[in-house]
Structure formats: structure tokens, C-alpha cells
Design a protein around this motif. Structure first.
Motif, PDB file in Angstrom:
ATOM      1  N   ARG A  18     -40.607   1.073  63.903  1.00 16.93           N
ATOM      2  CA  ARG A  18     -40.863   0.987  65.440  1.00 16.93           C
ATOM      3  C   ARG A  18     -39.911   0.095  66.130  1.00 16.93           C
ATOM      4  NH1 ARG A  18     -47.108   0.916  66.476  1.00 16.93           N
ATOM      5  NH2 ARG A  18     -46.908  -0.410  64.634  1.00 16.93           N
ATOM      6  N   GLN A  19     -39.613  -1.042  65.256  1.00 14.70           N
ATOM      7  CA  GLN A  19     -38.921  -1.974  65.893  1.00 14.70           C
ATOM      8  C   GLN A  19     -37.375  -1.684  66.037  1.00 14.70           C
ATOM      9  OE1 GLN A  19     -40.895  -2.576  63.304  1.00 14.70           O
ATOM     10  NE2 GLN A  19     -42.750  -3.560  64.259  1.00 14.70           N
ATOM     11  N   MET A  20     -36.940  -0.858  65.250  1.00 13.30           N
ATOM     12  CA  MET A  20     -35.511  -0.159  65.200  1.00 13.30           C
ATOM     13  C   MET A  20     -35.116   0.397  66.602  1.00 13.30           C
ATOM     14  SD  MET A  20     -34.987   1.172  61.267  1.00 13.30           S
ATOM     15  CE  MET A  20     -34.869   0.176  59.834  1.00 13.30           C
ATOM     16  N   THR A  21     -33.844   0.245  66.992  1.00 17.26           N
ATOM     17  CA  THR A  21     -33.430   1.239  67.983  1.00 17.26           C
ATOM     18  C   THR A  21     -33.402   2.435  67.760  1.00 17.26           C
ATOM     19  OG1 THR A  21     -30.872   0.790  67.543  1.00 17.26           O
ATOM     20  CG2 THR A  21     -32.074  -0.785  69.003  1.00 17.26           C
ATOM     21  N   GLU A  23     -30.476   4.396  67.777  1.00 20.89           N
ATOM     22  CA  GLU A  23     -29.397   4.507  66.730  1.00 20.89           C
ATOM     23  C   GLU A  23     -29.831   3.777  65.213  1.00 20.89           C
ATOM     24  OE1 GLU A  23     -25.747   5.188  65.062  1.00 20.89           O
ATOM     25  OE2 GLU A  23     -26.887   6.039  66.718  1.00 20.89           O
ATOM     26  N   GLN A  24     -30.355   2.631  65.141  1.00 19.32           N
ATOM     27  CA  GLN A  24     -30.606   2.041  64.015  1.00 19.32           C
ATOM     28  C   GLN A  24     -31.647   3.017  62.938  1.00 19.32           C
ATOM     29  OE1 GLN A  24     -32.776  -1.573  65.181  1.00 19.32           O
ATOM     30  NE2 GLN A  24     -30.559  -2.741  64.961  1.00 19.32           N
ATOM     31  N   GLN A  25     -32.341   3.830  63.898  1.00 16.52           N
ATOM     32  CA  GLN A  25     -33.335   4.711  62.974  1.00 16.52           C
ATOM     33  C   GLN A  25     -32.536   6.023  62.502  1.00 16.52           C
ATOM     34  OE1 GLN A  25     -36.121   5.697  66.102  1.00 16.52           O
ATOM     35  NE2 GLN A  25     -37.654   4.065  65.424  1.00 16.52           N
ATOM     36  N   ARG A  26     -31.711   6.402  63.252  1.00 17.34           N
ATOM     37  CA  ARG A  26     -30.875   7.359  62.770  1.00 17.34           C
ATOM     38  C   ARG A  26     -29.860   6.976  61.604  1.00 17.34           C
ATOM     39  NH1 ARG A  26     -30.454   8.710  68.320  1.00 17.34           N
ATOM     40  NH2 ARG A  26     -28.762   7.417  68.591  1.00 17.34           N
ATOM     41  N   GLN A  27     -29.558   5.855  61.521  1.00 18.06           N
ATOM     42  CA  GLN A  27     -28.612   5.381  60.422  1.00 18.06           C
ATOM     43  C   GLN A  27     -29.552   5.301  59.211  1.00 18.06           C
ATOM     44  OE1 GLN A  27     -25.933   1.879  61.147  1.00 18.06           O
ATOM     45  NE2 GLN A  27     -26.039   2.351  63.343  1.00 18.06           N
ATOM     46  N   SER A  28     -30.772   4.956  59.602  1.00 19.71           N
ATOM     47  CA  SER A  28     -31.674   4.778  58.264  1.00 19.71           C
ATOM     48  C   SER A  28     -31.932   6.147  57.704  1.00 19.71           C
ATOM     49  CB  SER A  28     -32.958   3.826  58.631  1.00 19.71           C
ATOM     50  OG  SER A  28     -33.813   3.910  57.774  1.00 19.71           O
ATOM     51  N   LEU A  29     -32.270   7.184  58.493  1.00 24.44           N
ATOM     52  CA  LEU A  29     -32.147   8.360  57.927  1.00 24.44           C
ATOM     53  C   LEU A  29     -31.320   9.030  57.318  1.00 24.44           C
ATOM     54  CD1 LEU A  29     -34.545   9.705  61.026  1.00 24.44           C
ATOM     55  CD2 LEU A  29     -35.360   9.494  58.899  1.00 24.44           C
ATOM     56  N   ARG A  30     -30.106   8.542  57.971  1.00 22.16           N
ATOM     57  CA  ARG A  30     -28.819   9.157  57.028  1.00 22.16           C
ATOM     58  C   ARG A  30     -28.464   8.424  55.842  1.00 22.16           C
ATOM     59  NH1 ARG A  30     -25.859   8.896  62.412  1.00 22.16           N
ATOM     60  NH2 ARG A  30     -25.529   6.901  62.025  1.00 22.16           N
ATOM     61  N   GLY A  31     -29.118   7.148  55.626  1.00 27.18           N
ATOM     62  CA  GLY A  31     -29.017   6.567  54.341  1.00 27.18           C
ATOM     63  C   GLY A  31     -29.955   6.969  53.477  1.00 27.18           C
ATOM     64  N   ASN A  32     -30.927   7.670  53.955  1.00 31.98           N
ATOM     65  CA  ASN A  32     -32.127   8.026  52.808  1.00 31.98           C
ATOM     66  C   ASN A  32     -32.125   9.640  53.174  1.00 31.98           C
ATOM     67  OD1 ASN A  32     -33.317   5.624  51.696  1.00 31.98           O
ATOM     68  ND2 ASN A  32     -33.028   4.954  53.764  1.00 31.98           N
ATOM     69  N   ASN A  33     -31.007  10.323  53.221  1.00 28.55           N
ATOM     70  CA  ASN A  33     -31.144  11.745  53.279  1.00 28.55           C
ATOM     71  C   ASN A  33     -31.717  12.263  51.974  1.00 28.55           C
ATOM     72  OD1 ASN A  33     -28.835  12.715  51.513  1.00 28.55           O
ATOM     73  ND2 ASN A  33     -27.841  11.174  53.075  1.00 28.55           N
ATOM     74  N   VAL A  34     -32.046  13.660  51.999  1.00 30.95           N
ATOM     75  CA  VAL A  34     -32.617  14.215  50.820  1.00 30.95           C
ATOM     76  C   VAL A  34     -31.857  13.924  49.519  1.00 30.95           C
ATOM     77  CG1 VAL A  34     -33.280  16.275  49.977  1.00 30.95           C
ATOM     78  CG2 VAL A  34     -34.190  15.788  52.084  1.00 30.95           C
ATOM     79  N   THR A  35     -30.531  14.269  49.544  1.00 32.73           N
ATOM     80  CA  THR A  35     -29.670  14.375  48.386  1.00 32.73           C
ATOM     81  C   THR A  35     -29.550  13.102  47.814  1.00 32.73           C
ATOM     82  OG1 THR A  35     -27.842  14.527  49.752  1.00 32.73           O
ATOM     83  CG2 THR A  35     -28.777  16.673  48.735  1.00 32.73           C
ATOM     84  N   PHE A  36     -29.538  11.939  48.937  1.00 33.94           N
ATOM     85  CA  PHE A  36     -29.172  10.754  48.311  1.00 33.94           C
ATOM     86  C   PHE A  36     -30.464  10.260  47.844  1.00 33.94           C
ATOM     87  CE2 PHE A  36     -25.721   8.332  51.378  1.00 33.94           C
ATOM     88  CZ  PHE A  36     -24.969   9.550  51.021  1.00 33.94           C
ATOM     89  N   ARG A 137     -23.526   1.072  59.191  1.00 28.01           N
ATOM     90  CA  ARG A 137     -23.392  -0.322  59.187  1.00 28.01           C
ATOM     91  C   ARG A 137     -24.881  -1.089  58.969  1.00 28.01           C
ATOM     92  NH1 ARG A 137     -19.654  -3.972  59.894  1.00 28.01           N
ATOM     93  NH2 ARG A 137     -18.436  -2.583  60.060  1.00 28.01           N
ATOM     94  N   ILE A 138     -25.844  -0.625  59.564  1.00 21.49           N
ATOM     95  CA  ILE A 138     -27.090  -1.189  59.409  1.00 21.49           C
ATOM     96  C   ILE A 138     -27.663  -1.136  58.032  1.00 21.49           C
ATOM     97  CG2 ILE A 138     -28.414   0.828  59.926  1.00 21.49           C
ATOM     98  CD1 ILE A 138     -30.630  -0.822  61.118  1.00 21.49           C
ATOM     99  N   ASN A 139     -27.331   0.022  57.120  1.00 20.20           N
ATOM    100  CA  ASN A 139     -27.819   0.037  55.894  1.00 20.20           C
ATOM    101  C   ASN A 139     -26.722  -0.934  54.893  1.00 20.20           C
ATOM    102  OD1 ASN A 139     -29.609   2.012  56.350  1.00 20.20           O
ATOM    103  ND2 ASN A 139     -27.939   3.600  56.011  1.00 20.20           N
ATOM    104  N   ALA A 140     -25.445  -1.302  55.282  1.00 23.18           N
ATOM    105  CA  ALA A 140     -24.485  -2.126  54.547  1.00 23.18           C
ATOM    106  C   ALA A 140     -24.935  -3.266  54.851  1.00 23.18           C
ATOM    107  CB  ALA A 140     -23.044  -1.865  55.058  1.00 23.18           C
ATOM    108  N   GLU A 141     -25.460  -3.708  56.006  1.00 25.81           N
ATOM    109  CA  GLU A 141     -25.858  -5.146  56.402  1.00 25.81           C
ATOM    110  C   GLU A 141     -27.194  -5.442  55.521  1.00 25.81           C
ATOM    111  OE1 GLU A 141     -26.392  -5.154  60.454  1.00 25.81           O
ATOM    112  OE2 GLU A 141     -24.244  -5.315  60.988  1.00 25.81           O
ATOM    113  N   ALA A 142     -27.999  -4.535  55.353  1.00 22.19           N
ATOM    114  CA  ALA A 142     -29.380  -4.880  54.657  1.00 22.19           C
ATOM    115  C   ALA A 142     -28.861  -4.667  53.146  1.00 22.19           C
ATOM    116  CB  ALA A 142     -30.176  -3.868  55.015  1.00 22.19           C
TER     117      ALA A 142
END
Length: 225
Positions: A18-21, A23-36, A137-142
């Protein structure tokens, strides 16, 4: 700190908070998509880390004191190669998921060693992952925050791919001695955590001498192509 599905004996799930913006939430979801995500399950569970822990508690359990990431992470990435070659990822999206993680393993060697050698700043490491692997970027930073933090020794991130290459090579050497390929995995698991050079000496029945410890060497032919 933990941008992707990780774990060991279990899966730790990374999803937006909930603390993410937005855009940050969308980036997190893209980095953890089903095939990944599908491409990470076998790394963390079976035949990866969960199987390692199961076997290590039953065979040579005292060797857990000598845990090396080249054996620990190398084994899990080794299976990423085997499953890919055996057709486990079937759709183009699933194959791409596997290849993204493979690119990530190679990138880890470069940015982590350059960081510890003082050749890249954390921001440059983030840019490297964004430009060369395609992470948001948010995933790369983490990922960089986690990889170069105090919880991991300097060679840990390089050990994923290097350890996998060692095990792939060791399997070829094992089969070349006339031993059946189907027993290789049992041999590796029943020896528990060891530096790959020592593991090689044991599974290939080489003589080990105190004043001449086993050293790992890749075959030059592997890098001639």
C-alpha cells in the motif's frame, strides 16, 4: 530489498504494498508476472533449494558448516539450464521468462564484482540491470540494494552462474568416465555442500592430498566458441 519471488526451503512472494505509488505497484507486478514466477519456483523448491535442504539434513549433515554459494546457488541455476533444455518452458512467454533470469545471472557477475572492486556505483549497477536485462527501475533498485548489502559476501552473486557452469562441466566429466548420467544428481546431493573442486575429486574418485588440494579449472575448449 526483495523485488522478486525468492526463498530457499519455501517461496517468499513479492507483490505491491500500500505504501507504493501506482506506478511502483505496476512495476512490481510486471517484475513478478506469471511466466517470470514460473521460472523461479523450481529454483527455490524442487529440484532446487528445498531439495538441497532435504538431502543435506540426511547426508553429510556436518558439511552444512562449509556452505558455499557455488554449490547452493549453482545447483539451482544448473537446473534452470536442464529444465530449459528438456522443454519444461513450453510457450514463447515461458521460455522468455527463463532467459530473462539467465541474463540476470550473467549480469550479477558483472555488476556485483565491479561494485566490490569500486568500479561501479550502486546507481550504475541499477542502470546496468535496466539497460541490459530489462528490469523495471524499482525492481532493479531493490535487487542492487539486496545484492550488494551486508548479508552477502562479495562472491555470492557471481556464484549463481559460475557454480552452474561448474556443475554442467562436472556432469560432462562424470559421464566421460563411463559412469551413468542418471546417478550424477544422487552423487552430488549425497555429498552435501562442498566447494565444486572438492566435489569433483570425490565423485570422480580422484586422490586428495593435504599438500595438493583440489583446484577447479574450466576446460579451455568451453570458451573457444
Amino acid at each position: 530489498m526483495n523485488p522478486f519471488f525468492t526463498g530457499g526451503e519455501v517461496i517468499s512472494v513479492s507483490f505491491p504494498t500500500r505504501q507504493m505509488t501506482a506506478e511502483q505497484q505496476r512495476q512490481s507486478l510486471r517484475g513478478n508476472n506469471v511466466t517470470f514466477a514460473k521460472a523461479t519456483v523450481h529454483h527455490e523448491l524442487i529440484p532446487g533449494h528445498h531439495l538441497q535442504a532435504f538431502q543435506s539434513s540426511r547426508y553429510q549433515s556436518h558439511r552444512s558448516q562449509f556452505m558455499t554459494p557455488f554449490w547452493l546457488e549453482g545447483w539451482a541455476v544448473y537446473w534452470e539450464f536442464l529444465l530449459y533444455e528438456d522443454g519444461f518452458p513450453q510457450s514463447p512467454e515461458e521460455r522468455l521468462g527463463f532467459l530473462v533470469w539467465r541474463a540476470h545471472r550473467y549480469a550479477r557477475i558483472i555488476f556485483s564484482l565491479r561494485f566490490h572492486l569500486g568500479q561501479m556505483s550502486p546507481d550504475q549497477c541499477v542502470d546496468f540491470l535496466v539497460d541490459n536485462v530489462g528490469f523495471d527501475r524499482i525492481n532493479a533498485e531493490a535487487e542492487v540494494r539486496r545484492s550488494v548489502g551486508p548479508s552477502y559476501p562479495p562472491l555470492y552473486q557471481a556464484a549463481y552462474m559460475v557454480g552452474a557452469m561448474q556443475l554442467l562441466t562436472l556432469k560432462d566429466r562424470y559421464v566421460a568416465t563411463g559412469k551413468p548420467a542418471k546417478t550424477f544428481h544422487d552423487e552430488v546431493m549425497q555429498q552435501s555442500s562442498l566447494p565444486i573442486s572438492l566435489l569433483e575429486a570425490i565423485v570422480l574418485d580422484q586422490t586428495i592430498q593435504q599438500d595438493n588440494p583440489p583446484l577447479w579449472r574450466f576446460d579451455e575448449s568451453q570458451f573457444s566458441q
